[in-house]
Design an enzyme around this catalytic site. Structure first.
Site, PDB file in Angstrom:
ATOM      1  CG  HIS A   1      -4.142  -1.309  -0.869  1.00  0.00           C
ATOM      2  ND1 HIS A   1      -4.558   0.000  -0.857  1.00  0.00           N
ATOM      3  CD2 HIS A   1      -3.767  -1.588   0.400  1.00  0.00           C
ATOM      4  CE1 HIS A   1      -4.437   0.514   0.360  1.00  0.00           C
ATOM      5  NE2 HIS A   1      -3.959  -0.438   1.138  1.00  0.00           N
TER       6      HIS A   1
ATOM      7  CE  LYS B   1      -7.058  -1.375   2.447  1.00  0.00           C
ATOM      8  NZ  LYS B   1      -7.154  -0.313   3.450  1.00  0.00           N
TER       9      LYS B   1
ATOM     10  CB  SER C   1      -0.914   0.002   1.218  1.00  0.00           C
ATOM     11  OG  SER C   1      -0.148  -0.057   2.400  1.00  0.00           O
TER      12      SER C   1
HETATM   13  C1  LIG Z   1      -2.301  -5.101   2.976  1.00  0.00           C
HETATM   14  C2  LIG Z   1      -3.369  -4.553   3.862  1.00  0.00           C
HETATM   15  N1  LIG Z   1      -4.061  -5.391   4.642  1.00  0.00           N
HETATM   16  C3  LIG Z   1      -5.042  -4.944   5.440  1.00  0.00           C
HETATM   17  C4  LIG Z   1      -5.374  -3.621   5.502  1.00  0.00           C
HETATM   18  C5  LIG Z   1      -6.470  -3.175   6.425  1.00  0.00           C
HETATM   19  O1  LIG Z   1      -7.705  -3.228   5.767  1.00  0.00           O
HETATM   20  P1  LIG Z   1      -9.028  -2.998   6.616  1.00  0.00           P
HETATM   21  O2  LIG Z   1      -9.231  -1.534   6.704  1.00  0.00           O
HETATM   22  O3  LIG Z   1     -10.132  -3.701   5.897  1.00  0.00           O
HETATM   23  O4  LIG Z   1      -8.777  -3.622   7.959  1.00  0.00           O
HETATM   24  C6  LIG Z   1      -4.677  -2.726   4.705  1.00  0.00           C
HETATM   25  C7  LIG Z   1      -5.064  -1.299   4.673  1.00  0.00           C
HETATM   26  O5  LIG Z   1      -4.622  -0.423   5.236  1.00  0.00           O
HETATM   27  C8  LIG Z   1      -3.645  -3.190   3.879  1.00  0.00           C
HETATM   28  O6  LIG Z   1      -2.926  -2.349   3.131  1.00  0.00           O
END
Ligand SMILES: Cc1ncc(COP(=O)(O)O)c(C=O)c1O
Length: 408
Positions: free
Chosen positions: A230, A259, A196
């Protein structure tokens, strides 16, 4: 007051964080939304500030959060089942919308089954709790998201049963595989699909080619877990994510509805056995309320839109805007990390300058994120732009013009 001493101690910690330059800035409050008009995409209002802001720091890549079908389905589900589930899933907190979303996302990512969670964060924690045992060994990329690191801890993975390879470095991944102790029966290679902070992807095809000869070595298997939070919805020809982009299937996919799909919630998609093990063993699934029916219905509708001609048109438009923005920053001579993902980093390589540019862009009515230490290593301070399907050609031109002024 009983919190007096604790508060004083916490204040000292907070002051130390601020002194080290590691404290987060106060949060801005978005308190208004203006839909797209004319050639301009949506704008946001920020509490205490005049004017409207172009948001280039949202993960809502397909911009489905305001889609009429998504809102309509959320409203209908709330009207039918109420605003909250009233219980955890296994105590009659499972509604038809939960099950429908699990089926829908499993179909979208082409896996036999899926389990939904409140977020991708808790999905990773739950997956690790479910599949970890005393002879499990984990191998992960150094830039994996914080929730994967936390997942190792919450699942009590012993120090000697995990290894980290340098970002996307296949030689180091091979060394890690060669070094797995003989007593280990189950090996999990876990990586973000899209990273990300950088917008680049794990080289899944190469990872799979590398691990293939090792697959038979371990009694309980060697599997890949890809957290494509992402990627799913936003990446690849039809939005299937990093798997589609790389032309190879991971064994287990973790993702989010928060997202590209513009809603909320997370999921793990895998085999029936993995999913049932989650249902039995994943504390972050078992002991907490699930998403509301409205969240699930909205997410289901968002996946439906993503999986339609309209969704593919949104993706095409998004790709054009990404290309336009990349061309713009290229013309300005700015440094980036190449790739077709909507996360477009602009490397500044200096904390003070990075913060000043973010502030300057804010003055220009553009919301963008500055990534500084400790989120990125020293010298890799970055402006992270995130394109989405609601951005127009004029929006991207505006952003490039402002960036040119502020970086100049
Ligand atoms: C690779 C990854 N996993 C998980 C998340 C967290 O996602 P969520 O907001 O659904 O918990 C993110 C986002 O920030 C991410 O980049």
């Amino acid at each position: 007051m009983s919190l007096k001493k604790l508060d004083a101690a916490l204040r000292r910690d907070l002051d130390a964080l601020a002194a080290e330059g590691r404290a987060k800035a106060p949060e801005r409050v978005l308190d208004g939304y203006q839909p797209a008009v004319g050639g301009r995409g949506p704008r946001w209002r920020v509490r205490g500030r005049e004017g409207h802001f172009l948001r280039m720091n949202s993960n809502s890549y397909l911009s489905l959060g305001h889609h009429p079908r998504v809102l309509e389905k959320a409203d209908a589900a709330s009207a039918k089942f109420g605003a909250g589930p009233g219980a955890v899933r296994f105590i009659d907190g499972t509604f038809s919308d939960h099950v429908a979303l699990e089926d829908r996302i499993a179909r979208f990512v082409d896996k036999p089954a899926a389990k939904i969670f409140n977020s991708a964060y808790t999905s990773n924690l739950g997956l690790a709790l479910a599949i970890q045992n005393e002879s499990t060994y984990w191998i992960g990329d150094q830039f994996n998201h914080n929730c994967i690191i936390r997942a190792m801890r919450i699942a009590n993975v012993p120090r000697g049963q995990k290894a980290i390879y340098r970002h996307n470095d296949l030689d180091e991944l091979k060394q890690c595989l060669d070094a797995v102790p003989a007593a280990m029966k189950r090996v999990i290679v876990i990586t973000d699909g899209i990273f990300s902070i950088r917008g680049d992807n794990a080289p899944l095809a190469e990872i799979h080619a590398l691990i293939e000869p090792y697959r038979d070595r371990f009694e309980e298997g060697l599997v890949t877990v890809v957290d494509d939070s992402h990627g799913v919805g936003a990446y690849g020809e039809t939005g299937r994510g990093t798997e589609e982009y790389c032309g190879t299937k991971a064994d287990i996919v973790v993702g989010t509805f928060g997202k590209a799909f513009g809603v909320n919630g997370g999921f793990v998609a895998a085999s029936e056995a993995v999913v049932e093990t989650i249902r039995q063993k994943a504390d972050t699934y078992i002991f907490t309320n699930s998403l509301s029916s409205a969240d699930c219905a909205a997410a289901c509708a968002a996946v439906d839109v993503a999986d339609s001609e309209e969704g593919r048109e949104r993706l095409r438009h998004l790709k054009e805007r990404i290309a336009q923005f990349r061309e713009g920053i290229g013309a300005l001579g700015l440094e980036s990390i190449e790739g077709p993902h909507p996360v477009v980093p602009v490397l500044v390589r200096d904390t003070t300058r990075c913060r000043a540019i973010v502030e300057g862009l804010f003055e220009d009515g553009i919301l963008v994120t500055g990534l500084t230490v400790p989120v990125v290593p020293v010298g890799e301070e970055t402006l992270r732009f995130q394109l989405n399907a609601a951005h127009t050609e004029a929006d991207v031109e505006e952003a490039c013009r402002a960036l040119g002024r502020r970086m100049g």
